[in-house]
Design an enzyme around this catalytic site. Structure first.
Site, PDB file in Angstrom:
ATOM      1  CB  CYS A  13      -2.329   2.392  -0.910  1.00  0.00           C
ATOM      2  SG  CYS A  13      -3.584   3.589  -0.429  1.00  0.00           S
TER       3      CYS A  13
ATOM      4  CG  HIS B  77      -0.500   2.172   3.231  1.00  0.00           C
ATOM      5  ND1 HIS B  77       0.375   2.330   2.186  1.00  0.00           N
ATOM      6  CD2 HIS B  77      -1.409   3.154   3.116  1.00  0.00           C
ATOM      7  CE1 HIS B  77       0.008   3.382   1.465  1.00  0.00           C
ATOM      8  NE2 HIS B  77      -1.075   3.891   2.004  1.00  0.00           N
TER       9      HIS B  77
ATOM     10  CD  GLU C 223       2.937   0.019   3.169  1.00  0.00           C
ATOM     11  OE1 GLU C 223       2.178  -0.940   2.900  1.00  0.00           O
ATOM     12  OE2 GLU C 223       2.847   1.130   2.607  1.00  0.00           O
TER      13      GLU C 223
END
Ligand code: GLN
Length: 564
Positions: free
Chosen positions: A384, A540, A542
């Site tokens: 990001c 993102h 993650e």
């Protein structure tokens, strides 16, 4: 539907989230459909405006919710998406009730705590749990907190409506060993059980969090004082990896005990082989690598804390288990890298990550770190803000521009990262978190290293299958083809399309983009093909990494680090 209510005793941060996720995972292994719900007793409507250092990371759901990080644990354990409606806050309950009252929907009735508040809570729990055989409901906070009371009341009321046989109450408690006494003390746990009794909740199971497994003597003692059979007092000792927790619970047959208590028969034999293997790979890796996360540090009282990036840490563990490396994570304060001479410390690491972030603090340090990674051929992964700043760095140091993101310098000569006016209007019209792009968006990938990573890890295939399930069509936009992937977003700024050709001409490639229904192209990925591994994403990733389904970008990054 069977309901398992999880509460926490004695201290906050006792591990209710992991316990909840582990219970759900165990039941899923026995063949049931399971979901988890998190109740946050705070008055914020959601976690979107919470400071990460105070409340941990803000988790983003597939459908664009900004949620408490526990939902992340549920997804990581269950390997299934949990929607934003599975996070219930006091703020949402009261807002709904007051809006309804203002609309005259109560037809002159007095709107009161009882029954209106618990009724709204119950409605939301049942709605989120619809279609699932088991719902594991985590009530945030600690038993005895004032703000917990409405939720305990609702849980009790559900128990009456659903039947005691269909609801199990689990207390996750802390059993301290005071150093000066040197003995495990069960009294605080006994008091928590009593507090729950006072709220009409009879505890069926106690999960005893402690530095070590709890012995039979203390199990009997807690059982005796709390009127619970001692087999239902379960050890929950500290672990090195959170993924050990369901395995430990199963050693004490928690799954079978819960099923017995709730009159459920297992659908299949659980198979923990893959989970155990992955956990072992985290615990005993053949090789270790050192990764620097360059982020911002914040002072909280006497403590200096790294901005919270739990999901980034978790994703590294997942990718490490996949690639066969243990990851030593090193936090590098980006402010310290503002002086270029200090960036030399980055030579000690196998790879560098710049995670998400907001604002100007430590920005030049992050840009210096990215430059160091690019120029020294050190694997780099940008998440990001880590993509946006990599674009700024490239524009400045390769293309010779006076570039910046307008988030930090609104007057910059070359606004390579900016709020796109078209995008701003669209987001505002959707009333979706104001002007933030939130939740999952589809991106079409061109042939590239990044596409190969999505293919190799199987994620491409899984995402392609998922596309048809996406309810909001703006998440797909005009994206078509057979190389489409989905990642979650939480940001306001975008790569400025008018600079793309110039950046590409100098060797920065943009292998994937989202195209909105209105035709705006939003860059989702960058890579430098000549570099050993230089990749970043506007998303993102993650938030979609799970032990059993690691993130392709993290896997690629860790593999590149292992080669260094
Ligand atoms: N601050 C940047 C933006 O709003 C990046 C946000 C993030 O990293 N999540 O676009």
């Amino acid at each position: 539907m069977k309901l398992i209510v999880v509460t926490g005793g004695v201290i906050s941060g006792v591990g209710k989230g992991i316990a909840t996720a582990s219970i759900a995972k165990i039941l899923k292994e026995y063949g049931f459909s399971v979901t988890c719900i998190k109740i946050d007793p705070y008055i914020n409507y959601d976690a979107g405006t919470l400071r990460p250092t105070e409340h941990g990371e803000v988790w983003v759901t597939e459908d664009g919710g900004e949620i408490d990080q526990d939902l992340g644990n549920y997804e990581r354990f269950l390997n299934q998406d949990i929607p934003k409606k599975n996070n219930i806050t006091t703020g949402q309950i009261y807002k709904t009730i007051i809006d309804r009252e203002r609309n005259g929907e109560y037809l002159g009735e007095t709107v009161q705590f009882i029954p209106h508040v618990p009724d709204e809570i119950k409605k939301r729990i049942l709605d989120a749990g619809k279609g699932f055989e088991f719902v594991v409901l985590e009530i945030g906070g600690t038993v005895g907190d004032y703000e917990n009371i409405p939720f305990l009341f609702a849980a009790k009321s559900l128990q009456i409506e659903m039947g005691r046989e269909n609801v199990a109450n689990v207390l996750v408690s802390y059993v301290p060993v005071p150093p000066n006494i040197g003995e495990m003390k069960s009294k605080p746990t006994q008091h928590s059980i009593r507090l729950l009794n006072e709220n009409g909740i009879d505890v069926d199971f106690v999960l005893c969090r402690a530095i070590a497994p709890i012995d039979d003597v203390r199990k009997r003692k807690i059982g005796l004082y709390a009127n619970i059979v001692s087999e239902n007092i379960i050890s929950a000792p500290d672990v090195k990896s959170i993924y050990e927790v369901p395995l430990n619970f199963e050693k004490e047959k928690l799954g079978e005990k819960l099923m017995k208590r709730l009159g459920a028969k297992k659908r299949k034999e659980p198979d923990w082989t893959a989970w155990q293997k992955l956990t072992d790979r985290i615990l005993n890796p053949k090789k270790r690598i050192d990764v620097a996360i360059v982020g911002k540090y914040v002072d909280i009282g006497n403590y200096e804390l790294a901005d919270s990036y739990i999901s980034v840490n978790q994703s590294l563990d997942h990718a490490g288990a996949y690639a066969g490396a243990g990851i030593n994570i090193h936090w590098v304060d980006s402010k310290k890298l503002e002086n270029v001479a200090n960036t030399a410390v980055l030579r000690n690491y196998s790879g560098i990550i710049v995670p998400g972030g907001f604002g100007s603090s430590g920005i030049e340090g992050k840009i210096n770190a990215i430059r160091f990674a690019r120029e020294n051929n050190i694997p780099y992964l940008g998440l990001c803000y880590g993509l946006q700043l990599a674009v700024v760095e490239f524009a400045r140091n390769v293309c010779g521009m006076k570039a910046h993101t307008t988030e930090v310098d609104p007057e910059t000569e070359d606004p390579v990262i900016a709020v796109l006016e078209s995008q701003k209007k669209i987001l505002q019209e959707r009333h979706y978190g104001g002007t933030m792009r939130l939740g999952s968006y589809a991106a079409a990938l061109k042939p590239s290293m990044i596409l190969e990573l999505y293919r190799k890890t199987g994620r491409l295939g899984r995402d392609m299958k998922k596309l048809s399930l996406i309810k909001d069509d703006f998440r797909i936009g005009n994206v078509k083809g057979d190389t489409v992937v989905l990642e979650r977003h939480r940001h306001r700024y975008e790569v400025n399309p008018s600079y793309i050709a110039k950046l590409e001409a100098k060797g920065l490639s943009f292998p994937g983009f989202h195209e909105t229904k209105e035709g705006t192209k939003l860059m989702e990925f960058i890579e430098i093909p000549k570099h050993k591994f230089f990749a970043a994403t506007q998303a993102h990733p993650e938030f979609k990494s799970r032990l059993e389904d690691p993130s392709p970008l993290f896997c690629g990054f860790v593999e590149a680090c292992m080669k260094k």
